[in-house]
Design a protein around this motif. Structure first.
Motif, PDB file in Angstrom:
ATOM      1  N   LEU A  82       0.811  -1.218   0.000  1.00 43.80           N
ATOM      2  CA  LEU A  82       0.000   0.000   0.000  1.00 43.80           C
ATOM      3  C   LEU A  82       0.849   1.276   0.000  1.00 43.80           C
ATOM      4  CD1 LEU A  82      -2.951   1.021   0.236  1.00 43.80           C
ATOM      5  CD2 LEU A  82      -2.630   1.018   2.703  1.00 43.80           C
ATOM      6  N   THR A  83       2.053   1.217   0.551  1.00 42.80           N
ATOM      7  CA  THR A  83       2.900   2.398   0.713  1.00 42.80           C
ATOM      8  C   THR A  83       3.188   3.128  -0.610  1.00 42.80           C
ATOM      9  OG1 THR A  83       3.869   1.516   2.735  1.00 42.80           O
ATOM     10  CG2 THR A  83       5.124   3.217   1.594  1.00 42.80           C
ATOM     11  N   PRO A  84       3.708   2.459  -1.646  1.00 39.21           N
ATOM     12  CA  PRO A  84       3.967   3.205  -2.887  1.00 39.21           C
ATOM     13  C   PRO A  84       2.688   3.672  -3.578  1.00 39.21           C
ATOM     14  CG  PRO A  84       4.588   0.904  -3.145  1.00 39.21           C
ATOM     15  CD  PRO A  84       4.205   1.099  -1.715  1.00 39.21           C
ATOM     16  N   THR A  85       1.600   2.948  -3.389  1.00 34.42           N
ATOM     17  CA  THR A  85       0.330   3.375  -3.969  1.00 34.42           C
ATOM     18  C   THR A  85      -0.111   4.691  -3.337  1.00 34.42           C
ATOM     19  OG1 THR A  85      -0.255   1.050  -4.306  1.00 34.42           O
ATOM     20  CG2 THR A  85      -2.042   2.645  -4.454  1.00 34.42           C
ATOM     21  N   LEU A  86       0.059   4.800  -2.032  1.00 28.36           N
ATOM     22  CA  LEU A  86      -0.266   6.042  -1.335  1.00 28.36           C
ATOM     23  C   LEU A  86       0.646   7.171  -1.796  1.00 28.36           C
ATOM     24  CD1 LEU A  86      -2.044   7.348   0.799  1.00 28.36           C
ATOM     25  CD2 LEU A  86      -0.404   6.598   2.522  1.00 28.36           C
ATOM     26  N   ARG A  87       1.883   6.854  -2.065  1.00 27.22           N
ATOM     27  CA  ARG A  87       2.834   7.848  -2.568  1.00 27.22           C
ATOM     28  C   ARG A  87       2.379   8.383  -3.919  1.00 27.22           C
ATOM     29  NH1 ARG A  87       5.926  10.279  -5.812  1.00 27.22           N
ATOM     30  NH2 ARG A  87       8.137  10.510  -5.598  1.00 27.22           N
ATOM     31  N   VAL A  88       1.893   7.520  -4.787  1.00 25.18           N
ATOM     32  CA  VAL A  88       1.397   7.958  -6.097  1.00 25.18           C
ATOM     33  C   VAL A  88       0.193   8.883  -5.914  1.00 25.18           C
ATOM     34  CG1 VAL A  88       0.328   7.175  -8.251  1.00 25.18           C
ATOM     35  CG2 VAL A  88       2.292   5.943  -7.334  1.00 25.18           C
ATOM     36  N   TRP A 105      -2.437  14.059 -14.955  1.00 24.39           N
ATOM     37  CA  TRP A 105      -3.107  13.018 -15.733  1.00 24.39           C
ATOM     38  C   TRP A 105      -2.282  11.735 -15.793  1.00 24.39           C
ATOM     39  CZ3 TRP A 105      -7.981  12.945 -16.407  1.00 24.39           C
ATOM     40  CH2 TRP A 105      -8.708  14.131 -16.487  1.00 24.39           C
ATOM     41  N   ILE A 106      -0.984  11.861 -16.039  1.00 25.34           N
ATOM     42  CA  ILE A 106      -0.123  10.673 -16.114  1.00 25.34           C
ATOM     43  C   ILE A 106      -0.128   9.930 -14.780  1.00 25.34           C
ATOM     44  CG2 ILE A 106       2.286   9.909 -16.304  1.00 25.34           C
ATOM     45  CD1 ILE A 106       2.661  12.187 -18.393  1.00 25.34           C
ATOM     46  N   THR A 107       0.015  10.658 -13.689  1.00 26.52           N
ATOM     47  CA  THR A 107       0.053  10.026 -12.367  1.00 26.52           C
ATOM     48  C   THR A 107      -1.305   9.427 -12.010  1.00 26.52           C
ATOM     49  OG1 THR A 107       1.679  11.705 -11.757  1.00 26.52           O
ATOM     50  CG2 THR A 107       0.799  10.369  -9.985  1.00 26.52           C
ATOM     51  N   THR A 108      -2.378  10.067 -12.444  1.00 28.81           N
ATOM     52  CA  THR A 108      -3.714   9.511 -12.211  1.00 28.81           C
ATOM     53  C   THR A 108      -3.882   8.195 -12.960  1.00 28.81           C
ATOM     54  OG1 THR A 108      -4.628  11.725 -11.886  1.00 28.81           O
ATOM     55  CG2 THR A 108      -6.188   9.970 -12.412  1.00 28.81           C
ATOM     56  N   VAL A 109      -3.380   8.147 -14.189  1.00 28.91           N
ATOM     57  CA  VAL A 109      -3.440   6.900 -14.965  1.00 28.91           C
ATOM     58  C   VAL A 109      -2.619   5.814 -14.260  1.00 28.91           C
ATOM     59  CG1 VAL A 109      -2.748   5.803 -17.144  1.00 28.91           C
ATOM     60  CG2 VAL A 109      -3.943   8.008 -17.168  1.00 28.91           C
ATOM     61  N   VAL A 110      -1.448   6.181 -13.745  1.00 26.44           N
ATOM     62  CA  VAL A 110      -0.612   5.209 -13.021  1.00 26.44           C
ATOM     63  C   VAL A 110      -1.362   4.693 -11.791  1.00 26.44           C
ATOM     64  CG1 VAL A 110       1.492   4.952 -11.626  1.00 26.44           C
ATOM     65  CG2 VAL A 110       1.592   6.108 -13.837  1.00 26.44           C
ATOM     66  N   LEU A 111      -2.026   5.587 -11.060  1.00 34.19           N
ATOM     67  CA  LEU A 111      -2.791   5.171  -9.875  1.00 34.19           C
ATOM     68  C   LEU A 111      -3.934   4.234 -10.272  1.00 34.19           C
ATOM     69  CD1 LEU A 111      -3.265   5.362  -6.839  1.00 34.19           C
ATOM     70  CD2 LEU A 111      -4.696   7.364  -7.264  1.00 34.19           C
ATOM     71  N   ILE A 112      -4.623   4.562 -11.342  1.00 36.17           N
ATOM     72  CA  ILE A 112      -5.718   3.700 -11.810  1.00 36.17           C
ATOM     73  C   ILE A 112      -5.180   2.325 -12.201  1.00 36.17           C
ATOM     74  CG2 ILE A 112      -7.399   3.373 -13.682  1.00 36.17           C
ATOM     75  CD1 ILE A 112      -7.816   6.467 -13.567  1.00 36.17           C
ATOM     76  N   ILE A 113      -4.040   2.298 -12.895  1.00 37.46           N
ATOM     77  CA  ILE A 113      -3.434   1.015 -13.271  1.00 37.46           C
ATOM     78  C   ILE A 113      -3.072   0.210 -12.027  1.00 37.46           C
ATOM     79  CG2 ILE A 113      -1.381  -0.039 -14.309  1.00 37.46           C
ATOM     80  CD1 ILE A 113      -1.503   2.258 -16.413  1.00 37.46           C
ATOM     81  N   LEU A 114      -2.474   0.868 -11.032  1.00 37.32           N
ATOM     82  CA  LEU A 114      -2.127   0.174  -9.787  1.00 37.32           C
ATOM     83  C   LEU A 114      -3.359  -0.401  -9.100  1.00 37.32           C
ATOM     84  CD1 LEU A 114       0.512   2.584  -8.201  1.00 37.32           C
ATOM     85  CD2 LEU A 114       0.879   0.206  -8.828  1.00 37.32           C
ATOM     86  N   LEU A 115      -4.421   0.400  -9.031  1.00 37.39           N
ATOM     87  CA  LEU A 115      -5.650  -0.054  -8.367  1.00 37.39           C
ATOM     88  C   LEU A 115      -6.314  -1.192  -9.138  1.00 37.39           C
ATOM     89  CD1 LEU A 115      -7.108   3.385  -7.214  1.00 37.39           C
ATOM     90  CD2 LEU A 115      -5.931   1.673  -5.819  1.00 37.39           C
ATOM     91  N   VAL A 116      -6.381  -1.072 -10.459  1.00 32.99           N
ATOM     92  CA  VAL A 116      -6.992  -2.131 -11.275  1.00 32.99           C
ATOM     93  C   VAL A 116      -6.171  -3.414 -11.157  1.00 32.99           C
ATOM     94  CG1 VAL A 116      -7.469  -2.850 -13.655  1.00 32.99           C
ATOM     95  CG2 VAL A 116      -8.189  -0.593 -12.872  1.00 32.99           C
ATOM     96  N   ALA A 117      -4.842  -3.294 -11.220  1.00 36.76           N
ATOM     97  CA  ALA A 117      -3.990  -4.480 -11.079  1.00 36.76           C
ATOM     98  C   ALA A 117      -4.168  -5.126  -9.710  1.00 36.76           C
ATOM     99  CB  ALA A 117      -2.524  -4.099 -11.305  1.00 36.76           C
ATOM    100  N   SER A 118      -4.319  -4.307  -8.679  1.00 35.97           N
ATOM    101  CA  SER A 118      -4.534  -4.849  -7.331  1.00 35.97           C
ATOM    102  C   SER A 118      -5.869  -5.601  -7.256  1.00 35.97           C
ATOM    103  CB  SER A 118      -4.504  -3.730  -6.294  1.00 35.97           C
ATOM    104  OG  SER A 118      -3.247  -3.130  -6.240  1.00 35.97           O
ATOM    105  N   VAL A 119      -6.901  -5.008  -7.826  1.00 38.63           N
ATOM    106  CA  VAL A 119      -8.211  -5.670  -7.807  1.00 38.63           C
ATOM    107  C   VAL A 119      -8.171  -6.957  -8.614  1.00 38.63           C
ATOM    108  CG1 VAL A 119     -10.601  -5.445  -8.596  1.00 38.63           C
ATOM    109  CG2 VAL A 119      -9.518  -3.563  -7.376  1.00 38.63           C
ATOM    110  N   ILE A 120      -7.547  -6.939  -9.787  1.00 38.27           N
ATOM    111  CA  ILE A 120      -7.432  -8.157 -10.609  1.00 38.27           C
ATOM    112  C   ILE A 120      -6.642  -9.218  -9.856  1.00 38.27           C
ATOM    113  CG2 ILE A 120      -6.391  -9.121 -12.699  1.00 38.27           C
ATOM    114  CD1 ILE A 120      -7.153  -6.475 -14.112  1.00 38.27           C
ATOM    115  N   GLY A 121      -5.541  -8.811  -9.232  1.00 35.38           N
ATOM    116  CA  GLY A 121      -4.753  -9.757  -8.447  1.00 35.38           C
ATOM    117  C   GLY A 121      -5.537 -10.328  -7.281  1.00 35.38           C
ATOM    118  N   TYR A 122      -6.326  -9.485  -6.634  1.00 35.64           N
ATOM    119  CA  TYR A 122      -7.132  -9.927  -5.497  1.00 35.64           C
ATOM    120  C   TYR A 122      -8.219 -10.905  -5.956  1.00 35.64           C
ATOM    121  CZ  TYR A 122     -10.438  -9.762  -1.629  1.00 35.64           C
ATOM    122  OH  TYR A 122     -11.286 -10.103  -0.617  1.00 35.64           O
TER     123      TYR A 122
END
Length: 125
Positions: A82-88, A105-122
């Motif tokens: 969770l730590t680097p996700t919070l940093r983003v 916008w770029i950082t928002t896309v990175v955050l969305i990718i991180l969240l989607v990847a986390s949900v898919i992984g979960y």
């Protein structure tokens, strides 16, 4: 009359906050993992049968309530992820303060990718 901080001073403050988030996140997760390892050494078991581990938030928190060492270790690992996700997420704010819309916008896309990847992984456990 109080002087308003300059943009550079605000950015320096945000950078300090981001660094603090990373330090606190790593120290907190290492502490939680260490507590889980100490619990495991004291109890002589991870709290689960062989091949079974808590793999959902509910199972982790249920295991923590039951003082199962492996659940505590899993919480520490979750905090570490969770730590680097919070940093983003905080970086989005920093770029918004700079009025750097492209990086927002770029950082928002990175955050969305991180969240989607986390949900898919979960979901794929």
């Amino acid at each position: 009359m109080e002087k308003k901080p300059t943009k550079a001073q605000e950015m320096h403050q945000v950078e300090l906050i981001i660094g603090q988030i990373l330090r606190i996140g790593v120290v907190l997760s290492a502490t939680v993992i260490s507590i889980g390892i100490i619990m495991m050494l004291i109890q002589g078991t991870g709290g689960y049968p062989n091949g079974v581990q808590p793999n959902s938030f509910g199972a982790i928190f249920s295991g923590i309530v039951q003082l199962k060492p492996f659940a505590v270790i899993m919480l520490g690992l979750f905090l570490l992820i969770l730590t680097p996700t919070l940093r983003v997420a905080v970086s989005i704010y920093a770029f918004a303060v700079e009025k750097d819309h492209l990086y927002v916008w770029i950082t928002t896309v990175v955050l969305i990718i991180l969240l989607v990847a986390s949900v898919i992984g979960y979901m794929g456990r």
